[in-house]
Design a protein around this motif. Sequence first.
Motif, short mmCIF file in Angstrom:
data_model
loop_
_atom_site.label_atom_id
_atom_site.label_comp_id
_atom_site.label_asym_id
_atom_site.label_seq_id
_atom_site.Cartn_x
_atom_site.Cartn_y
_atom_site.Cartn_z
N ALA A 270 0.85 -1.19 0.00
CA ALA A 270 0.00 0.00 0.00
C ALA A 270 0.88 1.24 0.00
O ALA A 270 1.82 1.34 0.80
N ALA A 271 0.60 2.17 -0.90
CA ALA A 271 1.44 3.37 -1.04
C ALA A 271 1.27 4.33 0.13
O ALA A 271 2.12 5.18 0.37
N ALA A 272 0.16 4.21 0.86
CA ALA A 272 -0.10 5.02 2.05
C ALA A 272 -1.23 4.36 2.81
O ALA A 272 -1.91 3.46 2.29
N ALA A 273 -1.44 4.78 4.04
CA ALA A 273 -2.54 4.24 4.83
C ALA A 273 -3.88 4.62 4.20
O ALA A 273 -4.01 5.68 3.59
N GLY A 274 -4.86 3.75 4.35
CA GLY A 274 -6.17 4.06 3.79
C GLY A 274 -7.15 2.93 3.98
O GLY A 274 -6.94 2.01 4.78
N VAL A 275 -8.24 2.98 3.21
CA VAL A 275 -9.31 1.98 3.27
C VAL A 275 -9.50 1.39 1.87
O VAL A 275 -9.60 2.14 0.89
N VAL A 276 -9.54 0.08 1.79
CA VAL A 276 -9.73 -0.58 0.49
C VAL A 276 -11.15 -0.30 0.00
O VAL A 276 -12.13 -0.62 0.67
N ALA A 277 -11.24 0.31 -1.16
CA ALA A 277 -12.54 0.64 -1.75
C ALA A 277 -13.00 -0.42 -2.75
O ALA A 277 -14.18 -0.53 -3.04
N TYR A 278 -12.05 -1.20 -3.25
CA TYR A 278 -12.38 -2.23 -4.24
C TYR A 278 -11.24 -3.22 -4.32
O TYR A 278 -10.06 -2.84 -4.24
N ALA A 279 -11.59 -4.51 -4.48
CA ALA A 279 -10.60 -5.55 -4.67
C ALA A 279 -11.23 -6.63 -5.54
O ALA A 279 -12.07 -7.39 -5.07
N GLY A 280 -10.86 -6.69 -6.80
CA GLY A 280 -11.48 -7.65 -7.69
C GLY A 280 -10.95 -7.55 -9.10
O GLY A 280 -9.90 -6.96 -9.35
N ASP A 281 -11.71 -8.11 -10.05
CA ASP A 281 -11.25 -8.14 -11.44
C ASP A 281 -12.38 -7.79 -12.41
O ASP A 281 -12.47 -8.34 -13.50
N GLN A 282 -13.23 -6.83 -12.01
CA GLN A 282 -14.36 -6.46 -12.85
C GLN A 282 -13.99 -5.55 -14.01
O GLN A 282 -14.78 -5.37 -14.93
N ILE A 283 -12.81 -4.92 -13.97
CA ILE A 283 -12.33 -4.13 -15.10
C ILE A 283 -11.32 -4.99 -15.85
O ILE A 283 -10.17 -5.15 -15.42
N ALA A 284 -11.76 -5.57 -16.96
CA ALA A 284 -10.98 -6.62 -17.62
C ALA A 284 -9.57 -6.18 -17.98
O ALA A 284 -8.63 -6.97 -17.90
N VAL A 285 -9.39 -4.94 -18.37
CA VAL A 285 -8.08 -4.50 -18.83
C VAL A 285 -7.03 -4.56 -17.73
O VAL A 285 -5.86 -4.80 -17.99
N TYR A 286 -7.44 -4.38 -16.47
CA TYR A 286 -6.48 -4.36 -15.37
C TYR A 286 -6.29 -5.71 -14.71
O TYR A 286 -5.38 -5.88 -13.90
N GLY A 287 -7.16 -6.68 -14.97
CA GLY A 287 -7.07 -7.95 -14.24
C GLY A 287 -7.32 -7.71 -12.77
O GLY A 287 -8.26 -7.04 -12.38
N GLY A 288 -6.46 -8.27 -11.92
CA GLY A 288 -6.59 -8.05 -10.48
C GLY A 288 -6.33 -6.58 -10.15
O GLY A 288 -5.26 -6.06 -10.43
N LEU A 289 -7.33 -5.93 -9.55
CA LEU A 289 -7.24 -4.49 -9.30
C LEU A 289 -7.62 -4.19 -7.85
O LEU A 289 -8.61 -4.72 -7.34
N ILE A 290 -6.83 -3.35 -7.21
CA ILE A 290 -7.10 -2.90 -5.84
C ILE A 290 -7.15 -1.38 -5.84
O ILE A 290 -6.27 -0.73 -6.42
N LEU A 291 -8.18 -0.81 -5.22
CA LEU A 291 -8.29 0.63 -5.06
C LEU A 291 -8.28 0.96 -3.58
O LEU A 291 -9.02 0.34 -2.81
N ILE A 292 -7.47 1.94 -3.18
CA ILE A 292 -7.40 2.36 -1.79
C ILE A 292 -7.74 3.84 -1.69
O ILE A 292 -7.16 4.67 -2.40
N ASP A 293 -8.70 4.15 -0.81
CA ASP A 293 -9.10 5.53 -0.53
C ASP A 293 -8.23 6.02 0.62
O ASP A 293 -8.25 5.45 1.71
N HIS A 294 -7.48 7.09 0.37
CA HIS A 294 -6.57 7.63 1.39
C HIS A 294 -7.14 8.85 2.09
O HIS A 294 -6.50 9.41 2.98
N GLY A 295 -8.34 9.30 1.71
CA GLY A 295 -8.93 10.49 2.31
C GLY A 295 -8.44 11.76 1.64
O GLY A 295 -7.42 11.77 0.93
N GLY A 296 -9.17 12.84 1.87
CA GLY A 296 -8.77 14.12 1.29
C GLY A 296 -8.82 14.14 -0.22
O GLY A 296 -8.15 14.96 -0.85
N GLY A 297 -9.61 13.25 -0.83
CA GLY A 297 -9.70 13.20 -2.29
C GLY A 297 -8.63 12.35 -2.95
O GLY A 297 -8.64 12.19 -4.17
N TRP A 298 -7.72 11.74 -2.18
CA TRP A 298 -6.64 10.93 -2.74
C TRP A 298 -7.03 9.46 -2.84
O TRP A 298 -7.63 8.90 -1.92
N MET A 299 -6.68 8.83 -3.95
CA MET A 299 -6.92 7.43 -4.18
C MET A 299 -5.74 6.83 -4.92
O MET A 299 -5.14 7.49 -5.76
#
Length: 356
Positions: A270-299
């Motif tokens: 994880a590039a910084a502390a945060g909350v996992v907003a998504y973990a899956g493979d629903q966007i085919a182009v990326y395969g396994g994809l994780i999104l982390i919300d870091h607060g303050g508009g940063w993701m």
Amino acid sequence: MGKIHHYIGALTGALALSACIPATTAPAPRAAAPTQQARASDFERGSLGEVVGGDARPTWALQRVAANARDIAASTYVVRPGDTLRAIGAMTGAGSEGIAMENDLAPPYTLHPGQQLRIPAGRYHRVAAGETGIGIAHAYGVDWGEVVTINALAEPYILRVGQRLRLPASARPLTPEQVDVAARAAAFRLDIDDIMTGSQPALAARTRPAAASAAPRAPVTTAIAPPAALSGRFQWPLQGKLIARFGPLAPGKVNDGINIAAARGTPIHAAAAGVVAYAGDQIAVYGGLILIDHGGGWMSAYGHAAKIDVQRGQAVKAGEVIGLAGATGQVQSPQLHFQLRKNRIPVDPMKQLPPR
């Protein structure tokens, strides 16, 4: 109207997004020694582009949307004693948010008897408990980013039960069978912005989003509270050769992040502390994809993972291992696609990461 699209999905099998870097540009480094997270069975399963781990079903697929949209004509409403903006919104069908925006009203939305309010025309959907923005968009066959723009939705993008969402003029209710087909096809068209702004389930008024947990016992299917602000500075998610930089790659192709070559099984941090907003493979182009919300508009976003070790609603610390690098999605060599976004806009990670 509509959100910024840097990638264009396609069902034809062609590369849809420039996050996909051809294998010829990224010779794979020598394989790293297996870690505790990198078990042989994981890579037997993931070696052919399969993704191990992540949420079994995305939140937007959990609650079927009832297409209840009504067409509302433009009109004028004269405020009476005791009226509230919420009540006027429900009475007219245009919703309090839409009326406030149309009349430039600001919190606490104080009204005065005799005041004239413009009721904006449009087609409005009444949000039900558990519905998500992406699910609503699917139910009407419209682009969720356009709904965000029309309604001026803002972070943390949690819808309110009973809220009236104004839909694009092209909105049309689909049958359950059509919704299922649209949902499957939309997996090729969803982008990171869709998930960040449209995957939170709606909450009842005066209900708080769930707090993130460092070790969720079960998948979190309710709205999740984002961090209040970014904590600390960003760090590199893994070390490796930079094979694609942020910005234009070729005519008509733009990279919203950077791509880093990595041996299969390299831990992703994880590039910084945060909350996992998504973990899956629903966007085919990326395969396994994780999104982390870091607060303050940063993701931050981490694509092409072969194994995902976190789930939605999980609180993570800076440097924590969240998955393992692979060659999932539309790439042929192991690598990590890494993005940083501020207020939905992609920013160059090289300007936010420590120098190497």
